[in-house]
Design a protein around this motif. Structure first.
Motif, PDB file in Angstrom:
ATOM      1  N   THR A 145       0.842  -1.194   0.000  1.00  0.00           N
ATOM      2  CA  THR A 145       0.000   0.000   0.000  1.00  0.00           C
ATOM      3  C   THR A 145       0.878   1.246   0.000  1.00  0.00           C
ATOM      4  N   GLU A 146       0.460   2.255  -0.724  1.00  0.00           N
ATOM      5  CA  GLU A 146       1.208   3.508  -0.782  1.00  0.00           C
ATOM      6  C   GLU A 146       1.372   4.109   0.614  1.00  0.00           C
ATOM      7  N   GLN A 147       2.575   4.562   0.925  1.00  0.00           N
ATOM      8  CA  GLN A 147       2.860   5.188   2.214  1.00  0.00           C
ATOM      9  C   GLN A 147       2.670   6.695   2.074  1.00  0.00           C
ATOM     10  N   MET A 148       1.463   7.147   2.365  1.00  0.00           N
ATOM     11  CA  MET A 148       1.118   8.551   2.166  1.00  0.00           C
ATOM     12  C   MET A 148       1.912   9.472   3.083  1.00  0.00           C
ATOM     13  N   ASN A 149       2.244   8.992   4.285  1.00  0.00           N
ATOM     14  CA  ASN A 149       2.910   9.848   5.270  1.00  0.00           C
ATOM     15  C   ASN A 149       4.430   9.819   5.156  1.00  0.00           C
ATOM     16  N   ASP A 150       4.977   9.017   4.242  1.00  0.00           N
ATOM     17  CA  ASP A 150       6.430   8.937   4.099  1.00  0.00           C
ATOM     18  C   ASP A 150       6.783   8.687   2.634  1.00  0.00           C
ATOM     19  N   PRO A 151       6.561   9.681   1.767  1.00  0.00           N
ATOM     20  CA  PRO A 151       6.762   9.468   0.328  1.00  0.00           C
ATOM     21  C   PRO A 151       8.202   9.141  -0.054  1.00  0.00           C
ATOM     22  N   VAL A 152       9.174   9.609   0.731  1.00  0.00           N
ATOM     23  CA  VAL A 152      10.576   9.350   0.403  1.00  0.00           C
ATOM     24  C   VAL A 152      10.885   7.859   0.459  1.00  0.00           C
ATOM     25  N   ARG A 153      10.254   7.165   1.413  1.00  0.00           N
ATOM     26  CA  ARG A 153      10.512   5.737   1.582  1.00  0.00           C
ATOM     27  C   ARG A 153       9.394   4.868   1.018  1.00  0.00           C
ATOM     28  N   CYS A 154       8.479   5.462   0.301  1.00  0.00           N
ATOM     29  CA  CYS A 154       7.347   4.706  -0.231  1.00  0.00           C
ATOM     30  C   CYS A 154       7.806   3.794  -1.369  1.00  0.00           C
ATOM     31  N   PRO A 155       7.654   2.471  -1.239  1.00  0.00           N
ATOM     32  CA  PRO A 155       8.097   1.563  -2.300  1.00  0.00           C
ATOM     33  C   PRO A 155       7.417   1.809  -3.641  1.00  0.00           C
ATOM     34  N   ILE A 156       6.169   2.283  -3.623  1.00  0.00           N
ATOM     35  CA  ILE A 156       5.465   2.527  -4.884  1.00  0.00           C
ATOM     36  C   ILE A 156       6.087   3.711  -5.621  1.00  0.00           C
ATOM     37  N   LYS A 157       6.377   4.780  -4.896  1.00  0.00           N
ATOM     38  CA  LYS A 157       7.009   5.941  -5.527  1.00  0.00           C
ATOM     39  C   LYS A 157       8.417   5.596  -5.998  1.00  0.00           C
ATOM     40  N   GLN A 158       9.123   4.752  -5.241  1.00  0.00           N
ATOM     41  CA  GLN A 158      10.453   4.316  -5.665  1.00  0.00           C
ATOM     42  C   GLN A 158      10.367   3.472  -6.929  1.00  0.00           C
ATOM     43  N   PHE A 159       9.364   2.605  -6.993  1.00  0.00           N
ATOM     44  CA  PHE A 159       9.150   1.792  -8.190  1.00  0.00           C
ATOM     45  C   PHE A 159       8.856   2.683  -9.395  1.00  0.00           C
ATOM     46  N   ASP A 160       7.957   3.648  -9.222  1.00  0.00           N
ATOM     47  CA  ASP A 160       7.620   4.561 -10.321  1.00  0.00           C
ATOM     48  C   ASP A 160       8.849   5.340 -10.782  1.00  0.00           C
ATOM     49  N   PHE A 161       9.655   5.783  -9.831  1.00  0.00           N
ATOM     50  CA  PHE A 161      10.854   6.549 -10.173  1.00  0.00           C
ATOM     51  C   PHE A 161      11.834   5.683 -10.961  1.00  0.00           C
ATOM     52  N   TYR A 162      11.984   4.432 -10.532  1.00  0.00           N
ATOM     53  CA  TYR A 162      12.872   3.512 -11.252  1.00  0.00           C
ATOM     54  C   TYR A 162      12.400   3.323 -12.690  1.00  0.00           C
ATOM     55  N   VAL A 163      11.109   3.071 -12.863  1.00  0.00           N
ATOM     56  CA  VAL A 163      10.567   2.861 -14.207  1.00  0.00           C
ATOM     57  C   VAL A 163      10.817   4.088 -15.082  1.00  0.00           C
ATOM     58  N   SER A 164      10.666   5.278 -14.496  1.00  0.00           N
ATOM     59  CA  SER A 164      10.859   6.509 -15.271  1.00  0.00           C
ATOM     60  C   SER A 164      12.298   6.688 -15.720  1.00  0.00           C
ATOM     61  N   LYS A 165      13.236   6.025 -15.044  1.00  0.00           N
ATOM     62  CA  LYS A 165      14.653   6.152 -15.369  1.00  0.00           C
ATOM     63  C   LYS A 165      15.147   5.023 -16.274  1.00  0.00           C
ATOM     64  N   CYS A 166      14.243   4.118 -16.659  1.00  0.00           N
ATOM     65  CA  CYS A 166      14.609   3.005 -17.530  1.00  0.00           C
ATOM     66  C   CYS A 166      14.236   3.327 -18.980  1.00  0.00           C
ATOM     67  N   PRO A 167      14.945   2.753 -19.944  1.00  0.00           N
ATOM     68  CA  PRO A 167      14.590   2.968 -21.348  1.00  0.00           C
ATOM     69  C   PRO A 167      13.146   2.556 -21.615  1.00  0.00           C
ATOM     70  N   GLU A 168      12.434   3.357 -22.360  1.00  0.00           N
ATOM     71  CA  GLU A 168      11.005   3.124 -22.566  1.00  0.00           C
ATOM     72  C   GLU A 168      10.726   1.776 -23.211  1.00  0.00           C
ATOM     73  N   GLU A 169      11.616   1.325 -24.100  1.00  0.00           N
ATOM     74  CA  GLU A 169      11.367   0.067 -24.797  1.00  0.00           C
ATOM     75  C   GLU A 169      11.523  -1.147 -23.881  1.00  0.00           C
ATOM     76  N   ILE A 170      12.120  -0.955 -22.702  1.00  0.00           N
ATOM     77  CA  ILE A 170      12.320  -2.058 -21.762  1.00  0.00           C
ATOM     78  C   ILE A 170      11.143  -2.191 -20.800  1.00  0.00           C
ATOM     79  N   ARG A 171      10.465  -1.085 -20.520  1.00  0.00           N
ATOM     80  CA  ARG A 171       9.381  -1.090 -19.539  1.00  0.00           C
ATOM     81  C   ARG A 171       8.265  -2.034 -19.981  1.00  0.00           C
ATOM     82  N   GLY A 172       7.828  -2.877 -19.058  1.00  0.00           N
ATOM     83  CA  GLY A 172       6.744  -3.799 -19.358  1.00  0.00           C
ATOM     84  C   GLY A 172       7.182  -5.095 -19.998  1.00  0.00           C
TER      85      GLY A 172
END
Length: 231
Positions: A131-158
């Motif tokens: 579940t998203e950690q609303m009170n601790d966005p820096v350590r939220c695994p979902i936001k970290q996952f989204d950030f990682y995906v955004s830093k990967c080549p688009e053709e690799i995502r998915g």
């Protein structure tokens, strides 16, 4: 002064020597409670920036830690077997409290253990959920996952054949793409996992979500409009 991350795999001799030492490490377990004990914890790793999204390597370490802690991936083989296709996101609106008419959108990250190379899970149609950690966005695994995906080549995502990507050579942190198309080697994953085994939470055994159950966030669901996205 420029900070040097000795755990950067480019420091081959240091990391190889440290890894040989850590391969013999046996965690201390309290016999009465079967609890793992360590002087190194998650807070410390965030404080010294070994976990977080500051650099490509700290982000990879964070993903390996999250997937070990929440999705029961404890070995090099299990981490090498997963791909972007194992992950999905969805969201729903939930009431802030049982007596409130106000609602907010909650986001969830699911890990689907359907890859046949995950041997112990091959016959189990199960998934794990964060579940998203609303009170601790820096350590939220979902936001970290989204950030990682955004830093990967688009053709690799998915894609269904890789998840952990090697940082691009001569990488500048402020670049939009941090990672190459090359998968992270088993040797480097082994080195990172052996360091993470010093953290007691690494050994958590998470139960999968029961089929047909609703997220256990303590709130009442207002709508169940579900959006699955494989990044």
């Amino acid at each position: 002064n420029r900070q040097i991350d000795l755990f950067d795999p480019r420091y081959i001799e240091f990391n190889s020597t440290l890894n040989r030492i850590l391969q013999t490490y046996t965690p201390r377990v309290l016999p009465d409670t079967n609890t793992f004990v360590s002087l190194i914890d998650e807070d410390l790793l965030y404080d010294v920036q070994q976990l977080g999204t500051l650099t490509p390597w700290s982000l990879l370490t964070t993903l390996l830690y999250t997937n070990s802690k929440y999705f029961n991936l404890k070995t090099v083989e299990s981490h090498m077997a997963i791909s972007f296709a194992n992950f999905g996101k969805y969201s729903e609106w939930v009431r802030l409290s049982a007596n409130s008419q106000q609602a907010q959108q909650m986001n969830y990250l699911r890990f689907y253990a359907h890859n046949p190379d995950l041997k112990s899970l091959v016959n189990l149609p199960v998934f794990y959920e964060i579940t998203e950690q609303m009170n601790d966005p820096v350590r939220c695994p979902i936001k970290q996952f989204d950030f990682y995906v955004s830093k990967c080549p688009e053709e690799i995502r998915g894609t269904a054949d890789v998840f952990y990507l090697r940082p691009a050579s001569e990488q500048l942190v402020d670049n939009s793409m941090w990672y190459s198309n090359e998968s992270l080697s088993p040797t480097i994953i082994d080195q990172i996992l052996n360091r993470l085994k010093l953290v007691s939470d690494f050994y958590n055994q998470t139960k999968p979500v029961e089929q047909g159950s609703t997220p256990s966030n303590g709130n009442n669901t207002v709508t169940s409009t579900t959006t699955m996205t494989n990044n």
